[in-house]
Design a protein around this motif. Structure first.
Motif, PDB file in Angstrom:
ATOM      1  N   VAL A  64       0.843  -1.202   0.000  1.00 19.37           N
ATOM      2  CA  VAL A  64       0.000   0.000   0.000  1.00 19.37           C
ATOM      3  C   VAL A  64       0.879   1.254   0.000  1.00 19.37           C
ATOM      4  CG1 VAL A  64      -1.618   1.356   1.406  1.00 19.37           C
ATOM      5  CG2 VAL A  64      -1.995  -1.100   1.073  1.00 19.37           C
ATOM      6  N   LEU A  65       1.911   1.267   0.845  1.00 17.47           N
ATOM      7  CA  LEU A  65       2.805   2.426   0.927  1.00 17.47           C
ATOM      8  C   LEU A  65       3.599   2.600  -0.366  1.00 17.47           C
ATOM      9  CD1 LEU A  65       4.122   2.005   4.591  1.00 17.47           C
ATOM     10  CD2 LEU A  65       2.551   3.764   3.753  1.00 17.47           C
ATOM     11  N   GLN A  66       4.099   1.510  -0.910  1.00 24.85           N
ATOM     12  CA  GLN A  66       4.895   1.592  -2.140  1.00 24.85           C
ATOM     13  C   GLN A  66       4.072   2.096  -3.321  1.00 24.85           C
ATOM     14  OE1 GLN A  66       6.519  -2.367  -2.525  1.00 24.85           O
ATOM     15  NE2 GLN A  66       8.044  -2.051  -0.899  1.00 24.85           N
ATOM     16  N   ALA A  67       2.778   1.811  -3.301  1.00 25.51           N
ATOM     17  CA  ALA A  67       1.900   2.257  -4.386  1.00 25.51           C
ATOM     18  C   ALA A  67       1.468   3.720  -4.231  1.00 25.51           C
ATOM     19  CB  ALA A  67       0.663   1.365  -4.449  1.00 25.51           C
ATOM     20  N   GLY A  68       1.792   4.321  -3.090  1.00 20.62           N
ATOM     21  CA  GLY A  68       1.420   5.713  -2.858  1.00 20.62           C
ATOM     22  C   GLY A  68      -0.068   5.920  -2.635  1.00 20.62           C
ATOM     23  N   GLU A  69      -0.733   4.917  -2.100  1.00 21.31           N
ATOM     24  CA  GLU A  69      -2.166   5.034  -1.838  1.00 21.31           C
ATOM     25  C   GLU A  69      -2.445   6.139  -0.818  1.00 21.31           C
ATOM     26  OE1 GLU A  69      -4.520   3.576  -3.388  1.00 21.31           O
ATOM     27  OE2 GLU A  69      -3.710   1.723  -4.235  1.00 21.31           O
ATOM     28  N   LYS A  70      -3.602   6.769  -0.963  1.00 20.20           N
ATOM     29  CA  LYS A  70      -4.005   7.823  -0.036  1.00 20.20           C
ATOM     30  C   LYS A  70      -4.856   7.285   1.123  1.00 20.20           C
ATOM     31  CE  LYS A  70      -2.275  11.416  -2.263  1.00 20.20           C
ATOM     32  NZ  LYS A  70      -1.496  10.694  -3.295  1.00 20.20           N
ATOM     33  N   GLU A  71      -5.372   6.065   0.947  1.00 20.22           N
ATOM     34  CA  GLU A  71      -6.154   5.463   2.010  1.00 20.22           C
ATOM     35  C   GLU A  71      -5.985   3.952   1.987  1.00 20.22           C
ATOM     36  OE1 GLU A  71     -10.294   6.364   1.548  1.00 20.22           O
ATOM     37  OE2 GLU A  71     -10.501   5.179  -0.284  1.00 20.22           O
ATOM     38  N   SER A  72      -6.215   3.356   3.149  1.00 20.15           N
ATOM     39  CA  SER A  72      -6.238   1.907   3.272  1.00 20.15           C
ATOM     40  C   SER A  72      -7.386   1.574   4.215  1.00 20.15           C
ATOM     41  CB  SER A  72      -4.902   1.357   3.796  1.00 20.15           C
ATOM     42  OG  SER A  72      -4.874  -0.049   3.707  1.00 20.15           O
ATOM     43  N   GLY A  73      -7.344   0.397   4.822  1.00 22.43           N
ATOM     44  CA  GLY A  73      -8.430   0.049   5.727  1.00 22.43           C
ATOM     45  C   GLY A  73      -8.556  -1.446   5.896  1.00 22.43           C
ATOM     46  N   ILE A  74      -9.780  -1.880   6.146  1.00 28.00           N
ATOM     47  CA  ILE A  74     -10.047  -3.305   6.351  1.00 28.00           C
ATOM     48  C   ILE A  74     -11.198  -3.751   5.459  1.00 28.00           C
ATOM     49  CG2 ILE A  74      -9.220  -3.342   8.738  1.00 28.00           C
ATOM     50  CD1 ILE A  74     -12.241  -3.297   9.594  1.00 28.00           C
ATOM     51  N   SER A  75     -11.159  -5.019   5.107  1.00 25.50           N
ATOM     52  CA  SER A  75     -12.266  -5.650   4.386  1.00 25.50           C
ATOM     53  C   SER A  75     -12.641  -6.931   5.123  1.00 25.50           C
ATOM     54  CB  SER A  75     -11.866  -6.000   2.952  1.00 25.50           C
ATOM     55  OG  SER A  75     -11.477  -4.844   2.233  1.00 25.50           O
ATOM     56  N   ILE A  76     -13.910  -7.081   5.440  1.00 25.14           N
ATOM     57  CA  ILE A  76     -14.427  -8.307   6.037  1.00 25.14           C
ATOM     58  C   ILE A  76     -15.256  -8.993   4.959  1.00 25.14           C
ATOM     59  CG2 ILE A  76     -15.865  -9.294   7.858  1.00 25.14           C
ATOM     60  CD1 ILE A  76     -15.181  -6.738   9.517  1.00 25.14           C
TER      61      ILE A  76
END
Length: 200
Positions: A125-137
């Motif tokens: 996620v960091l290497q891709a330069g994403e602006k947001e992350s989170g969780i998926s259930i």
């Protein structure tokens, strides 16, 4: 009483959080911990809470039957994966249709699949330069992280984030939301349960 089994491969902090959440619940409780690693710290956490825990080998998981026997022994109605790294075999999927869920530390369908777990996900996620992350259930099917998504929660990814900082932010979402979603989905799935698994 809906009885839950938690499958975990490692430290078990999510598993313990789930046990704690349901400890005084009159409708749902964690009745069993199953792991594929005998030295996983989740066993210690389970023992501290008085929850029985068992280890099965990769070969036993691939066969499925030894695990199914243990699930039947404890009259398990619903399965929760919490940091569990092996694929669930077809025999267990068929015995628990729409009654196995998993949590993934990213916003699926991004950053899922075999080998994408823990810090591997956060680094990607960091290497891709994403602006947001989170969780998926999501529900569990025969492919890693491809079951229908039940719930997602988001958090920002800051330009200064380290892997550890992002992981901590995602963990907070896991601890807050996973038990709530488990409670809702387990009640929906098992509300009229008639112990079919004992008959199979």
């Amino acid at each position: 009483m809906i009885k839950i089994a938690v499958f975990a491969s490692g430290n078990g902090s999510n598993a313990e959080n789930i046990i704690r959440y349901f400890k005084d619940n009159e409708e749902i409780r964690v009745a069993l911990i199953i792991s594929n690693k005998a030295n996983a710290y989740v066993h210690t956490r389970a023992k501290n809470w008085g929850v029985p825990s068992y280890t099965f080998s990769k070969d036993e998981f691939e066969k499925g039957d030894p695990i199914l026997q243990k699930l039947r022994e404890y009259q398990i109605d619903f399965i929760v994966l919490a940091g569990f790294l092996l694929k669930i075999p077809d025999s267990i999927l068929k015995a628990y249709p729409q009654r196995i869920i998993n949590i993934h530390p990213a916003l699926l369908p991004k950053y899922g699949g075999k080998g994408m777990y823990g810090d591997h996900v956060h680094k990607a996620v960091l290497q891709a330069g994403e602006k947001e992350s989170g969780i998926s259930i999501h529900y569990v099917n025969e492919r890693y992280d491809e079951g229908d998504i039940i719930f997602q929660a988001r958090c920002p990814v800051l330009p200064s984030d380290t892997c550890e900082e992002l992981a901590q932010r995602v963990h907070r979402l896991e601890y807050e939301y996973y038990p709530q979603v488990i409670e809702k989905i387990a009640k929906q799935a098992c509300g009229g349960i008639d112990k079919k698994n004992d008959e199979q």
